[in-house]
Write a protein that holds these residues in place. Structure first.
Motif, PDB file in Angstrom:
ATOM      1  N   ALA A  15      -0.701   4.119   1.871  1.00 44.66           N
ATOM      2  CA  ALA A  15      -0.329   4.972   3.311  1.00 44.66           C
ATOM      3  C   ALA A  15      -0.935   6.068   3.576  1.00 44.66           C
ATOM      4  N   ILE A  16      -1.454   6.840   2.609  1.00 39.10           N
ATOM      5  CA  ILE A  16      -1.969   8.079   2.857  1.00 39.10           C
ATOM      6  C   ILE A  16      -3.462   7.720   3.106  1.00 39.10           C
ATOM      7  N   LEU A  17      -4.025   6.615   2.354  1.00 39.61           N
ATOM      8  CA  LEU A  17      -5.442   6.429   2.817  1.00 39.61           C
ATOM      9  C   LEU A  17      -5.451   5.515   4.093  1.00 39.61           C
ATOM     10  N   GLY A  18      -4.421   5.088   4.501  1.00 36.47           N
ATOM     11  CA  GLY A  18      -4.461   4.642   5.995  1.00 36.47           C
ATOM     12  C   GLY A  18      -4.247   5.841   6.813  1.00 36.47           C
ATOM     13  N   LEU A  19      -3.677   6.768   6.603  1.00 36.77           N
ATOM     14  CA  LEU A  19      -3.727   8.023   7.491  1.00 36.77           C
ATOM     15  C   LEU A  19      -5.052   8.620   7.544  1.00 36.77           C
ATOM     16  N   LEU A  20      -5.664   8.625   6.501  1.00 35.20           N
ATOM     17  CA  LEU A  20      -7.241   9.189   6.549  1.00 35.20           C
ATOM     18  C   LEU A  20      -7.923   8.305   7.358  1.00 35.20           C
ATOM     19  N   CYS A  21      -7.972   7.004   7.274  1.00 37.55           N
ATOM     20  CA  CYS A  21      -8.594   6.081   8.088  1.00 37.55           C
ATOM     21  C   CYS A  21      -8.374   6.063   9.512  1.00 37.55           C
ATOM     22  N   CYS A  22      -7.176   6.675   9.876  1.00 35.80           N
ATOM     23  CA  CYS A  22      -6.802   6.839  11.337  1.00 35.80           C
ATOM     24  C   CYS A  22      -8.014   7.373  12.055  1.00 35.80           C
ATOM     25  N   CYS A  23      -8.724   8.263  11.702  1.00 35.15           N
ATOM     26  CA  CYS A  23      -9.868   8.775  12.343  1.00 35.15           C
ATOM     27  C   CYS A  23     -11.127   8.044  12.626  1.00 35.15           C
ATOM     28  N   MET A  24     -11.048   6.728  11.968  1.00 36.39           N
ATOM     29  CA  MET A  24     -12.143   5.672  12.022  1.00 36.39           C
ATOM     30  C   MET A  24     -11.781   4.688  13.045  1.00 36.39           C
ATOM     31  N   GLY A  25     -11.198   4.968  14.120  1.00 36.04           N
ATOM     32  CA  GLY A  25     -11.199   4.162  15.233  1.00 36.04           C
ATOM     33  C   GLY A  25      -9.450   3.514  15.049  1.00 36.04           C
ATOM     34  N   GLY A  26      -8.630   3.924  14.202  1.00 36.14           N
ATOM     35  CA  GLY A  26      -7.249   3.392  14.035  1.00 36.14           C
ATOM     36  C   GLY A  26      -7.471   2.353  13.020  1.00 36.14           C
ATOM     37  N   LEU A  27      -8.568   2.036  12.282  1.00 30.20           N
ATOM     38  CA  LEU A  27      -8.540   1.110  11.476  1.00 30.20           C
ATOM     39  C   LEU A  27      -7.786   1.196  10.007  1.00 30.20           C
ATOM     40  N   GLY A  28      -7.078   2.337  10.155  1.00 27.05           N
ATOM     41  CA  GLY A  28      -6.116   2.554   8.849  1.00 27.05           C
ATOM     42  C   GLY A  28      -4.799   1.503   8.861  1.00 27.05           C
ATOM     43  N   PHE A  29      -4.539   1.045   9.988  1.00 24.03           N
ATOM     44  CA  PHE A  29      -3.602   0.169  10.135  1.00 24.03           C
ATOM     45  C   PHE A  29      -3.536  -1.037   9.312  1.00 24.03           C
ATOM     46  N   ILE A  30      -4.703  -1.297   8.634  1.00 22.11           N
ATOM     47  CA  ILE A  30      -4.831  -2.528   7.684  1.00 22.11           C
ATOM     48  C   ILE A  30      -4.186  -2.005   6.214  1.00 22.11           C
ATOM     49  N   LEU A  31      -4.465  -0.745   5.880  1.00 19.94           N
ATOM     50  CA  LEU A  31      -4.100  -0.019   4.521  1.00 19.94           C
ATOM     51  C   LEU A  31      -2.651   0.179   4.891  1.00 19.94           C
ATOM     52  N   ALA A  32      -2.135   0.777   5.902  1.00 22.67           N
ATOM     53  CA  ALA A  32      -0.931   1.129   6.224  1.00 22.67           C
ATOM     54  C   ALA A  32       0.148  -0.425   6.243  1.00 22.67           C
ATOM     55  N   GLY A  33      -0.536  -1.330   6.942  1.00 24.25           N
ATOM     56  CA  GLY A  33       0.158  -2.573   6.765  1.00 24.25           C
ATOM     57  C   GLY A  33       0.379  -3.276   5.642  1.00 24.25           C
ATOM     58  N   ILE A  34      -0.488  -3.115   4.652  1.00 23.38           N
ATOM     59  CA  ILE A  34      -0.411  -3.655   3.356  1.00 23.38           C
ATOM     60  C   ILE A  34       0.561  -2.787   2.580  1.00 23.38           C
ATOM     61  N   ALA A  35       0.758  -1.419   2.779  1.00 25.21           N
ATOM     62  CA  ALA A  35       1.646  -0.687   2.135  1.00 25.21           C
ATOM     63  C   ALA A  35       2.916  -1.036   2.683  1.00 25.21           C
ATOM     64  N   PHE A  36       3.388  -1.365   4.090  1.00 19.78           N
ATOM     65  CA  PHE A  36       4.538  -1.582   4.487  1.00 19.78           C
ATOM     66  C   PHE A  36       5.048  -2.939   3.987  1.00 19.78           C
ATOM     67  N   PHE A  37       3.896  -4.023   3.895  1.00 20.06           N
ATOM     68  CA  PHE A  37       4.198  -5.371   3.374  1.00 20.06           C
ATOM     69  C   PHE A  37       4.805  -5.132   2.006  1.00 20.06           C
ATOM     70  N   ILE A  38       4.187  -4.418   1.258  1.00 20.04           N
ATOM     71  CA  ILE A  38       4.432  -4.284  -0.327  1.00 20.04           C
ATOM     72  C   ILE A  38       5.902  -3.695  -0.340  1.00 20.04           C
ATOM     73  N   ALA A  39       6.219  -2.639   0.441  1.00 19.97           N
ATOM     74  CA  ALA A  39       7.374  -1.983   0.236  1.00 19.97           C
ATOM     75  C   ALA A  39       8.511  -2.911   0.784  1.00 19.97           C
ATOM     76  N   THR A  40       8.281  -3.726   1.669  1.00 18.80           N
ATOM     77  CA  THR A  40       9.185  -4.739   2.429  1.00 18.80           C
ATOM     78  C   THR A  40       9.702  -5.789   1.368  1.00 18.80           C
ATOM     79  N   SER A  41       8.571  -6.448   0.884  1.00 21.06           N
ATOM     80  CA  SER A  41       8.634  -7.171  -0.405  1.00 21.06           C
ATOM     81  C   SER A  41       9.696  -6.811  -1.464  1.00 21.06           C
ATOM     82  N   LYS A  42       9.317  -5.519  -1.873  1.00 21.19           N
ATOM     83  CA  LYS A  42      10.176  -5.093  -3.004  1.00 21.19           C
ATOM     84  C   LYS A  42      11.541  -4.717  -2.626  1.00 21.19           C
ATOM     85  N   LEU A  43      11.780  -4.375  -1.615  1.00 24.45           N
ATOM     86  CA  LEU A  43      13.251  -4.157  -0.965  1.00 24.45           C
ATOM     87  C   LEU A  43      13.617  -5.379  -0.828  1.00 24.45           C
TER      88      LEU A  43
END
Length: 108
Positions: A15-43
């Protein structure tokens, strides 16, 4: 029986790497999406067998999921804005303005 602990570290890192990648045209949604998917599946695994998991680690994973979701939303909004900007102004104009700003900065 020993309770399993969820480790939210990977979710936070992605998620934090995704936030840092936000400056690159919003491409951090890939990393943040993976983080969200992992958390959701664990829960989801916790919901199937809640007695097998340590509740403190479940709360930590819920917090990590929330952080990932917020960063995902920020990245998606920035990505949509960047696509809109390219479609209305054009990539050449954006690049020209960026170069102009860098030249002004170097001349100071």
């Amino acid at each position: 029986m020993e309770q399993q602990k969820l480790n939210p570290t990977l979710v936070y890192v992605l998620a934090i790497l995704g936030l840092l990648c936000c400056c690159m045209g919003g491409l951090g949604f890939i990393l943040a999406g993976i983080a969200f998917f992992i958390a959701t599946s664990k829960l989801k695994a916790v919901k199937l067998n809640p007695e097998n998991f340590d509740m403190a680690s479940v709360k930590a994973m819920n917090t990590a999921k929330t952080v990932a979701l917020v960063i995902l939303i920020i990245n998606i909004l920035y990505f949509v804005y960047y696509i809109y900007l390219i479609s209305t102004v054009g990539l050449d104009e954006i690049m020209r303005q960026s170069q102009e700003m860098m030249d002004q900065y170097q001349n100071q």
